[in-house]
Write a protein that holds these residues in place. Structure first.
Motif, PDB file in Angstrom:
ATOM      1  N   GLU A 134     -33.117   7.303   5.303  1.00 39.67           N
ATOM      2  CA  GLU A 134     -34.352   7.023   4.666  1.00 39.67           C
ATOM      3  C   GLU A 134     -34.525   7.481   3.316  1.00 39.67           C
ATOM      4  O   GLU A 134     -33.786   8.305   2.884  1.00 39.67           O
ATOM      5  CB  GLU A 134     -35.531   7.520   5.596  1.00 39.67           C
ATOM      6  CG  GLU A 134     -35.238   7.111   7.192  1.00 39.67           C
ATOM      7  CD  GLU A 134     -34.317   7.770   8.064  1.00 39.67           C
ATOM      8  OE1 GLU A 134     -33.801   8.894   7.480  1.00 39.67           O
ATOM      9  OE2 GLU A 134     -33.553   7.017   8.888  1.00 39.67           O
ATOM     10  N   ARG A 135     -35.513   7.017   2.652  1.00 37.88           N
ATOM     11  CA  ARG A 135     -35.483   7.327   1.130  1.00 37.88           C
ATOM     12  C   ARG A 135     -36.270   8.497   0.816  1.00 37.88           C
ATOM     13  O   ARG A 135     -36.338   9.019   0.052  1.00 37.88           O
ATOM     14  CB  ARG A 135     -36.087   6.123   0.446  1.00 37.88           C
ATOM     15  CG  ARG A 135     -35.022   4.961   0.581  1.00 37.88           C
ATOM     16  CD  ARG A 135     -35.239   3.811  -0.738  1.00 37.88           C
ATOM     17  NE  ARG A 135     -34.361   2.874  -0.474  1.00 37.88           N
ATOM     18  CZ  ARG A 135     -34.614   1.382  -0.692  1.00 37.88           C
ATOM     19  NH1 ARG A 135     -35.594   1.439  -1.074  1.00 37.88           N
ATOM     20  NH2 ARG A 135     -33.930   0.558  -0.382  1.00 37.88           N
ATOM     21  N   ASN A 136     -37.265   8.729   1.888  1.00 35.25           N
ATOM     22  CA  ASN A 136     -38.350   9.863   1.682  1.00 35.25           C
ATOM     23  C   ASN A 136     -38.406  10.852   2.883  1.00 35.25           C
ATOM     24  O   ASN A 136     -39.076  10.359   3.698  1.00 35.25           O
ATOM     25  CB  ASN A 136     -39.468   9.099   1.388  1.00 35.25           C
ATOM     26  CG  ASN A 136     -40.779  10.106   0.809  1.00 35.25           C
ATOM     27  OD1 ASN A 136     -40.392  11.016   1.092  1.00 35.25           O
ATOM     28  ND2 ASN A 136     -41.780   9.409   0.208  1.00 35.25           N
ATOM     29  N   TYR A 137     -37.739  11.809   2.800  1.00 40.96           N
ATOM     30  CA  TYR A 137     -38.093  12.845   3.952  1.00 40.96           C
ATOM     31  C   TYR A 137     -39.389  13.498   3.971  1.00 40.96           C
ATOM     32  O   TYR A 137     -39.449  14.325   4.779  1.00 40.96           O
ATOM     33  CB  TYR A 137     -36.865  13.861   3.783  1.00 40.96           C
ATOM     34  CG  TYR A 137     -35.377  13.437   3.563  1.00 40.96           C
ATOM     35  CD1 TYR A 137     -35.119  12.148   4.367  1.00 40.96           C
ATOM     36  CD2 TYR A 137     -34.445  13.885   2.697  1.00 40.96           C
ATOM     37  CE1 TYR A 137     -33.954  11.599   4.298  1.00 40.96           C
ATOM     38  CE2 TYR A 137     -33.243  13.213   2.685  1.00 40.96           C
ATOM     39  CZ  TYR A 137     -32.852  12.087   3.710  1.00 40.96           C
ATOM     40  OH  TYR A 137     -31.576  11.638   3.413  1.00 40.96           O
ATOM     41  N   ALA A 138     -40.206  13.218   3.211  1.00 40.46           N
ATOM     42  CA  ALA A 138     -41.605  13.820   3.266  1.00 40.46           C
ATOM     43  C   ALA A 138     -42.385  13.203   4.577  1.00 40.46           C
ATOM     44  O   ALA A 138     -43.131  13.812   5.194  1.00 40.46           O
ATOM     45  CB  ALA A 138     -42.431  13.406   2.022  1.00 40.46           C
ATOM     46  N   HIS A 139     -41.718  11.879   4.877  1.00 39.25           N
ATOM     47  CA  HIS A 139     -42.587  11.356   5.991  1.00 39.25           C
ATOM     48  C   HIS A 139     -41.580  12.006   7.380  1.00 39.25           C
ATOM     49  O   HIS A 139     -40.637  12.054   7.338  1.00 39.25           O
ATOM     50  CB  HIS A 139     -42.350   9.856   6.148  1.00 39.25           C
ATOM     51  CG  HIS A 139     -43.216   9.450   4.948  1.00 39.25           C
ATOM     52  ND1 HIS A 139     -44.629   9.295   4.984  1.00 39.25           N
ATOM     53  CD2 HIS A 139     -42.772   8.991   3.771  1.00 39.25           C
ATOM     54  CE1 HIS A 139     -44.773   8.818   3.685  1.00 39.25           C
ATOM     55  NE2 HIS A 139     -43.787   8.714   2.924  1.00 39.25           N
TER      56      HIS A 139
END
Ligand code: MD6
Ligand code: FE
Length: 211
Positions: A134-139
């Motif tokens: 995934e592009r964004n590990y904040a989610h």
């Protein structure tokens, strides 16, 4: 066996990883019916890893993009490579459950584009891996278990960290983010059994913000 947790209890399984016991039970029939509808359009298939091994888990997807693997690598694809057409839409009951479970675990505004649907039969296992396509590990990742119980293996940030075993039952939801987002994890070989709604199967839905 002793029932250690109340049906709607909440259990921290790691830093940033919460197990919401029974959170999906109210939606069990709608979720299983939706899986049937998805599989009628984009059938379950056992994909091949980049290393050339056929996975024992059978998979399909719904949503704007779906997770696929083949000899060329792992990726999120807007089309089902088997049918050449877009994946089925994400059903409202999926999107709502994922958003609400994420919020209850402290991740507001979770709007996943991707839902990977995994199907396990007795003996099926998923070896230790990280979710990192995934592009964004904040989610976070939101994971819903249906049917036969399984033993989830929850490790650390290194492959060599010894995993702890977390039993997952029909209706359980795991929300996994923050410091746990890149933890190694897997599923032990499914034990044989019979579930009143799914027979000799376990299904797992994993929701991700992929884009
Ligand atoms: C499964 N789940 O439970 C496989 N990944 O069948 C996963 O690989 C997974 O449950 C990331 C976060 C939660 C998960
Ligand atoms: Fe995973």
């Amino acid at each position: 066996m002793l029932d250690l947790f109340p049906p709607e209890g909440r259990q921290e399984i790691g830093e940033g990883a919460v197990l919401l016991h029974g959170r999906a039970l109210a939606h069990q029939h709608a979720l299983l019916a939706a899986i049937e509808t998805i599989a009628a359009r984009s059938p379950f298939r056992r994909m091949v890893t980049p290393g050339g091994f056929q996975m024992s888990v059978a998979m399909t997807n719904c949503g704007r993009v779906g997770w696929v693997t083949d000899r060329s690598g792992y990726r999120y694809d807007p089309n089902d490579p088997e049918t050449g057409t877009p994946w089925p839409d994400m059903p409202e009951v999926f999107a709502t459950l994922a958003r609400e479970a994420a919020r209850e675990a402290g991740f507001d505004g979770f709007a996943p584009e991707a839902c990977l649907v995994n199907r396990y039969e007795p003996g099926t296992r998923l070896s230790l891996h990280q979710d990192k396509d995934e592009r964004n590990y904040a989610h976070p990742v939101v994971s819903v278990s249906l049917g036969l119980p399984a033993t989830f293996q929850f490790g650390g940030l290194k492959r060599s960290d010894r995993p702890t075993k977390v039993p997952l039952q029909h209706g359980d939801v795991v929300v996994w983010g923050g410091p746990s987002r890149l933890a190694f994890h897997g599923v032990a070989a499914l034990k044989d059994g019979e579930h009143p709604l799914t027979g000799r199967r376990r299904y797992n839905l994993t929701f991700r913000k992929a884009l």
